[in-house]
Design an enzyme around this catalytic site. Structure first.
Site, PDB file in Angstrom:
ATOM      1  N   ASP A 392       1.097  -1.194   0.169  1.00 26.05           N
ATOM      2  CA  ASP A 392      -0.060  -0.020   0.149  1.00 26.05           C
ATOM      3  C   ASP A 392       0.943   1.198   0.139  1.00 26.05           C
ATOM      4  OD1 ASP A 392      -2.429   1.814   0.601  1.00 26.05           O
ATOM      5  OD2 ASP A 392      -1.511   1.706   2.622  1.00 26.05           O
ATOM      6  N   ASP A 591      -1.321  -0.619   6.165  1.00 28.39           N
ATOM      7  CA  ASP A 591      -1.305  -0.198   7.599  1.00 28.39           C
ATOM      8  C   ASP A 591      -2.823   0.458   7.795  1.00 28.39           C
ATOM      9  OD1 ASP A 591      -1.293   2.091   5.666  1.00 28.39           O
ATOM     10  OD2 ASP A 591      -1.012   3.308   7.618  1.00 28.39           O
ATOM     11  N   ASP A 595      -6.901  -1.620   3.808  1.00 31.26           N
ATOM     12  CA  ASP A 595      -5.989  -2.610   3.385  1.00 31.26           C
ATOM     13  C   ASP A 595      -6.601  -3.887   4.074  1.00 31.26           C
ATOM     14  OD1 ASP A 595      -4.165  -0.776   2.100  1.00 31.26           O
ATOM     15  OD2 ASP A 595      -3.547  -0.333   3.872  1.00 31.26           O
TER      16      ASP A 595
END
Length: 703
Positions: A392, A591, A595
């Protein structure tokens, strides 16, 4: 009266009269004791399992202590004192210790064996039951029925305790790890506000989120969470959507803008028309995807479990044949039974049962030294086949908050002057970018004068007066409206935007004097982490909800060539599914809330410890420190842990392959068989413990 929904049956209940239970930081309400029991059953069962393990281990320690005491001559004389007819104090003590453990702690296993036999599906419970009960019953017989046939201390009741201790401990460790994953669903649900402020008959009324209907007008004040997905019908504000979309900079919202439930309203009040019910929101979709992905991810399949269907029947067949043979050959039931007992004890799957959990525990302990937490054997099993690592962007590769990256000056203005005027303007602003400019001014130790007549211009920027001069800070549209020429800075403006930066123009007294570029900057460890993974021959990609321009700018800095941008949270897991369908073994590093589905769907979810609890609970590997170089360390540690599991299973089965024929040939006393079984288990434990001696270069794997 406040009405909420029962999480089990879905009925509406009154919080004042309903049954409640506090789990974590949240209180849940239930319509009946049955619903309460269903919801809290997993926690109660885990605690009961913990009590059984503690009880059994205490008994094993007590039995060992009694054995140690017999090493002292004076105590030996007391412990082996013949009370009556060959009955000794030691044997009575072992009987008192072992009986409640065997029949209480082992009850669940015996019950499982009973149902297994009843359903004609033999499992390890059957073999454990035979080993435990055969050892205990034979011990009782040698102590109380035929005491003269037994040598001092050769009652097999302590063997039964040892078998139970190893098996129950292994199962508890496995269950503890498995149940942690369920917490991610609960934490996701806790993000959703439980109440909404709606306009009913011209009045504001607080109602349960479940009572909000399509078309209802919901009022959200600054600092509050938006309770429902909808469209803004009045007001202007900026909304922090980072947790759900990955955008590091809050998004400006005005009439007609769409908003997402569970995001945070930052600056102004909003009136929102509900367009989705509580069960249909973006957050609900994420919850559903996490549930689906976790349900489809089978727990680690131990080698012992995969062969149980033939291993147990073969062992029982060998034991039975050995018993019949020796009974016919010797005519002695006792001798034949000893052979049967030796076969069962030597094959009892203690070493198999602890092969995986002990290695995982050692791996977890080793990882903790370096700030890496391994969550389950499922993930370490997949690590050695890993082909692709996807990151990400916001909060993972980047710091997750904007900062000033560039200051360009024009018309004889200095960098300090541009920063002074900009910070003076932003001192009265609540815009998220203002904090970045003020932080830069503070770091440069610039005195920020007070501004006058401050005015925010939604969608354009801000204006005020500093020292009697009119100051503007905003975008091109603001400068055009105020007839400020920006031709001389156009080239720099375009270049900075091409780098994915948010660019603000500063004008003083009707003249453009500077550009200030703000961007979410990359973490210091990101570039080195990407390089480490490439050296491990892993494909690296970036998956982000941010726009392509910004994503490509970040990727270029880090040497990532595969970039997938403009991805919504529920689309991330679909992209990972597609990669998996192509035969790739995928790790996802993230995080945020957005996600969570991707972390759950990935073969290995790697969560950043500085991120949200949802990400950490969903991830299979958690990086406790905010250091991306630990991604490579976590993967390498997983591979080493898996190699320990393989070695443990090999030695456990090799031991069986060698010792079972010896026991069946009548060459192994049951006590020696029990001792060999214990040595096998200790070998597995010791081999796992060797993982603690492995040294990694801190944050630098394979260098």
């Amino acid at each position: 009266m406040v009405t909420v929904r029962d999480p089990v049956c879905g009925m509406d209940v009154d919080t004042e009269t309903a049954l409640s239970a506090k789990i974590g930081d949240r209180t849940y309400y239930f319509c009946s004791q049955q619903c309460l029991d269903v919801y809290t059953a997993p926690e109660r069962e885990l605690k009961a399992m913990q009590r059984r393990v503690s009880f059994t281990l205490a008994g094993a320690v007590a039995a060992l202590a009694l054995k140690v005491l017999t090493l002292f001559s004076l105590i030996t004389a007391i412990m082996y004192f013949d009370v009556v007819g060959g009955l000794r104090i030691y044997d009575i003590a072992i009987f008192i210790v072992s009986t409640p453990i065997v029949w209480i702690a082992g009850y669940k296993i015996y019950k499982g064996a009973y149902h297994s036999l009843r359903n004609r599906n033999i499992n390890m419970d059957v073999l454990v039951t035979v080993g435990v009960l055969a050892g205990w019953i034979y011990g009782v017989i040698t102590v109380f029925v035929l005491p003269t046939a037994a040598q001092p201390g050769t009652g097999y009741m302590e063997v039964a305790i040892g078998i139970l201790a190893f098996v129950l401990l292994g199962r508890y460790i496995e269950e503890l790890i498995r149940r942690r994953s369920a917490a991610s669903i609960r934490k996701l649900l806790e993000l959703q506000p439980t109440m909404a402020r709606v306009v009913k008959d011209g009045k504001e009324t607080d109602i349960s989120i479940d009572e909000v209907q399509l078309g209802d007008i919901v009022i959200v004040k600054p600092g509050e969470k938006i309770p429902i997905d909808g469209t803004v019908v009045a007001g202007y504000s900026s909304v922090d959507e980072k947790l759900l979309t990955g955008e590091s900079i809050p998004v400006e919202k005005n009439v007609g803008s769409e908003v997402i439930g569970a995001t945070i309203n930052k600056t102004g009040s909003l009136k929102i028309k509900a367009t989705k019910l509580s069960g249909e929101t973006a957050l609900s979709q994420i919850v559903h995807l996490v549930e689906e992905a976790q349900a489809s991810s089978a727990p680690v399949q131990r080698f012992a479990d995969r062969i149980v269907k033939w291993f147990v029947p073969i062992i029982l067949t060998v034991a039975t044949i050995s018993f019949v043979y020796w009974f016919v050959a010797t005519g002695s039931f006792a001798s034949a039974f000893l052979v049967l007992l030796a076969v069962v004890l030597i094959s009892c799957p203690c070493a198999l049962g602890i092969a995986t959990p002990t290695a995982i525990l050692a791996g977890v302990g080793k990882g903790a030294e370096y700030g890496v937490l391994l969550r389950s054997g499922e993930y370490v099993e997949k690590a050695r086949k890993l082909t692709t690592v996807i990151f990400d962007k916001t909060g993972t590769l980047t710091k997750g908050e904007p900062s000033v990256t560039d200051i360009k000056t024009y018309n004889a203005y200095s960098t300090q002057s541009v920063l002074l005027y900009a910070s003076s303007v932003e001192k009265s602003s609540e815009h998220p970018l203002a904090a970045a400019i003020l932080a830069k001014a503070e770091s440069e130790k610039i005195f920020v004068p007070k501004s006058d007549s401050f005015e925010a211009l939604p969608g354009k920027g801000v204006q005020c007066y500093v020292g009697g001069e009119k100051v503007l800070l905003g975008n091109r549209k603001l400068m055009q409206e105020q007839t400020v020429s920006i031709s001389e800075l156009e080239t720099d403006h375009t270049m900075l935007e091409a780098q994915g930066k948010t660019v603000m123009i500063l004008a003083v007294g009707g003249q453009s004097v500077g550009l200030i570029a703000v961007m979410d900057t990359v973490k210091e460890s990101a570039a080195e982490a990407i390089e480490q993974l490439k050296r491990m021959n892993l494909e690296v990609a970036m998956l982000t909800g941010d726009n392509e321009r910004t994503a490509n700018a970040i990727a270029k800095q880090l040497g990532i060539t595969n970039v997938i941008a403009n991805v919504l949270p529920w689309q991330k897991s679909e992209i990972i599914k597609k990669l998996q369908s192509e035969g790739k073994i995928v790790a996802m590093v993230g995080d945020g809330i957005n996600d969570a589905p991707a972390l759950a769907q990935a073969d290995i979810g790697i969560a950043i410890g500085s991120g949200t609890d949802i990400a950490k609970e969903t991830g299979g590997i958690v990086l406790i420190k905010d250091d991306l170089r630990d991604v490579a360390l976590g993967i390498e540690l997983s591979k080493k842990t898996m190699r320990k599991i393989d070695t443990n299973l090999f030695w456990a089965f090799a031991y069986n392959a060698v010792m079972i024929p010896i026991a069946a040939a009548g060459l192994l006393n049951p006590m020696y068989a029990a001792g060999a079984m214990a040595i096998s288990s200790l070998t597995v434990v010791s081999n796992s413990a060797l993982l603690k001696l492995v040294k990694f270069k801190s944050n630098k794997v394979n260098q």
